[in-house]
Design a protein around this motif. Structure first.
Motif, short mmCIF file in Angstrom:
data_model
loop_
_atom_site.label_atom_id
_atom_site.label_comp_id
_atom_site.label_asym_id
_atom_site.label_seq_id
_atom_site.Cartn_x
_atom_site.Cartn_y
_atom_site.Cartn_z
N GLY A 183 3.37 2.40 -4.28
CA GLY A 183 4.35 1.33 -4.17
C GLY A 183 4.64 0.99 -2.73
N PHE A 184 5.79 0.35 -2.53
CA PHE A 184 6.20 -0.02 -1.19
C PHE A 184 7.72 0.05 -1.07
N GLU A 185 8.14 0.26 0.15
CA GLU A 185 9.56 0.25 0.48
C GLU A 185 9.85 -1.11 1.10
N PHE A 186 10.76 -1.85 0.49
CA PHE A 186 11.02 -3.19 1.01
C PHE A 186 12.32 -3.26 1.80
N SER A 187 12.81 -2.13 2.24
CA SER A 187 13.94 -2.06 3.17
C SER A 187 13.69 -0.85 4.06
N GLY A 188 14.52 -0.63 5.04
CA GLY A 188 14.31 0.54 5.90
C GLY A 188 13.02 0.42 6.68
N ASP A 189 12.08 1.35 6.48
CA ASP A 189 10.84 1.40 7.25
C ASP A 189 9.79 0.39 6.81
N ARG A 190 9.96 -0.28 5.67
CA ARG A 190 8.98 -1.24 5.15
C ARG A 190 7.57 -0.67 5.23
N GLN A 191 7.30 0.32 4.39
CA GLN A 191 6.02 0.99 4.42
C GLN A 191 5.47 1.18 3.01
N GLY A 192 4.17 1.45 2.93
CA GLY A 192 3.57 1.83 1.66
C GLY A 192 4.03 3.22 1.29
N VAL A 193 4.08 3.51 -0.03
CA VAL A 193 4.55 4.82 -0.48
C VAL A 193 3.63 5.33 -1.59
N LEU A 194 3.20 6.58 -1.48
CA LEU A 194 2.42 7.27 -2.50
C LEU A 194 3.29 8.38 -3.04
N GLY A 195 3.38 8.50 -4.37
CA GLY A 195 4.26 9.52 -4.94
C GLY A 195 3.72 10.12 -6.21
N GLY A 196 4.37 11.18 -6.64
CA GLY A 196 4.02 11.83 -7.89
C GLY A 196 5.21 12.58 -8.45
N THR A 197 5.20 12.82 -9.76
CA THR A 197 6.27 13.56 -10.42
C THR A 197 5.66 14.53 -11.43
N ILE A 198 6.46 15.50 -11.86
CA ILE A 198 6.09 16.42 -12.94
C ILE A 198 7.27 16.49 -13.89
N ARG A 227 13.36 2.69 -7.23
CA ARG A 227 14.14 3.82 -6.74
C ARG A 227 15.02 3.36 -5.59
N SER A 228 16.30 3.64 -5.70
CA SER A 228 17.22 3.42 -4.60
C SER A 228 17.50 4.77 -3.97
N GLU A 229 17.24 4.89 -2.69
CA GLU A 229 17.41 6.15 -1.99
C GLU A 229 18.39 5.96 -0.84
N SER A 248 21.77 6.37 -0.68
CA SER A 248 22.99 5.63 -1.08
C SER A 248 22.79 4.12 -1.01
N PHE A 249 21.72 3.64 -1.63
CA PHE A 249 21.34 2.23 -1.69
C PHE A 249 20.92 1.67 -0.33
N GLY A 250 20.55 2.54 0.61
CA GLY A 250 20.09 2.08 1.92
C GLY A 250 18.59 1.80 1.96
N ARG A 251 17.83 2.38 1.02
CA ARG A 251 16.39 2.17 0.96
C ARG A 251 16.01 1.84 -0.47
N HIS A 252 15.07 0.93 -0.63
CA HIS A 252 14.67 0.47 -1.96
C HIS A 252 13.15 0.54 -2.06
N ARG A 253 12.67 1.19 -3.13
CA ARG A 253 11.23 1.35 -3.33
C ARG A 253 10.85 0.90 -4.73
#
Length: 182
Positions: free
Chosen positions: A55-70, A162-164, A166-171
């Motif tokens: 995905g991507f972060e469209f606030s804060g650092d404005r960067q691509g994001v790779l993630g995973g969950t279990i 995802r809002s990270e 306290s709503f300062g970053r949005h992914r």
């Protein structure tokens, strides 16, 4: 406590190595139709599925994001899940990472084609320049909204917001997830 500088590429390679090791060690699961499955009960801990997403972060650092969950089990209900996660941000001069845990509430049963969910959790944020920044690493509250759409009996597409911080970053993420199958 001394913090060591760690390159995000080293972290990403380490995460990939751990995931590959786990994937080789975990045997394939046999699909059983819902009527043939045993009830796991209201409280169950164990690996129930995993997901990868881009995905991507469209606030804060404005960067691509790779993630995973279990998915690590049920807490009082099959719909309430404990879900650790990891994310690596890339694409600008300051790569970042977040690791943490969500408590996810799935709003419909596993038998549905589309499963909306929301979650609350916390994550530890860090970046390549963490040694130079005050309050780094930081602990962030996280809000998660998303839904899974079944592709095959045990595989879903997912779309997640995802809002990270306290709503300062949005992914925003799109990815694939396994599911228990009901």
């Amino acid at each position: 406590m001394k913090l060591y500088h760690c390159n995000a590429r080293v972290i990403l390679a380490s995460v990939a190595l751990v995931l590959l090791t786990i994937a080789r060690a975990v045997p394939a699961q046999e699909f059983l139709p819902p009527e043939e499955q045993e009830e796991r009960g209201k409280f169950w801990i164990g690996v129930d599925g995993f997901s990868t997403r881009l995905g991507f972060e469209f606030s804060g650092d404005r960067q691509g994001v790779l993630g995973g969950t279990i998915d690590l089990g049920y807490l009082g209900s099959e719909r309430l899940r404990l879900r650790p996660f990891g994310e690596v941000g890339f694409g600008n001069e300051n790569d970042s990472y977040v690791v943490g845990t969500d408590l996810i509430l799935r709003l419909t049963s596993e038998r549905e084609i589309a499963i909306p969910y929301f979650g609350l959790g916390f994550g530890v944020f860090g970046s390549e320049s963490c040694g130079e920044l005050p309050n780094c690493p930081e602990i962030w509250p996280i809000l998660t909204l998303g839904f899974d759409v079944r592709v095959q009996s045990r595989i879903n597409w997912l779309i997640e917001y995802r809002s990270e911080d306290s709503f300062g970053r949005h992914r925003i993420f799109v990815g694939l997830a396994t599911r228990s199958g009901g």
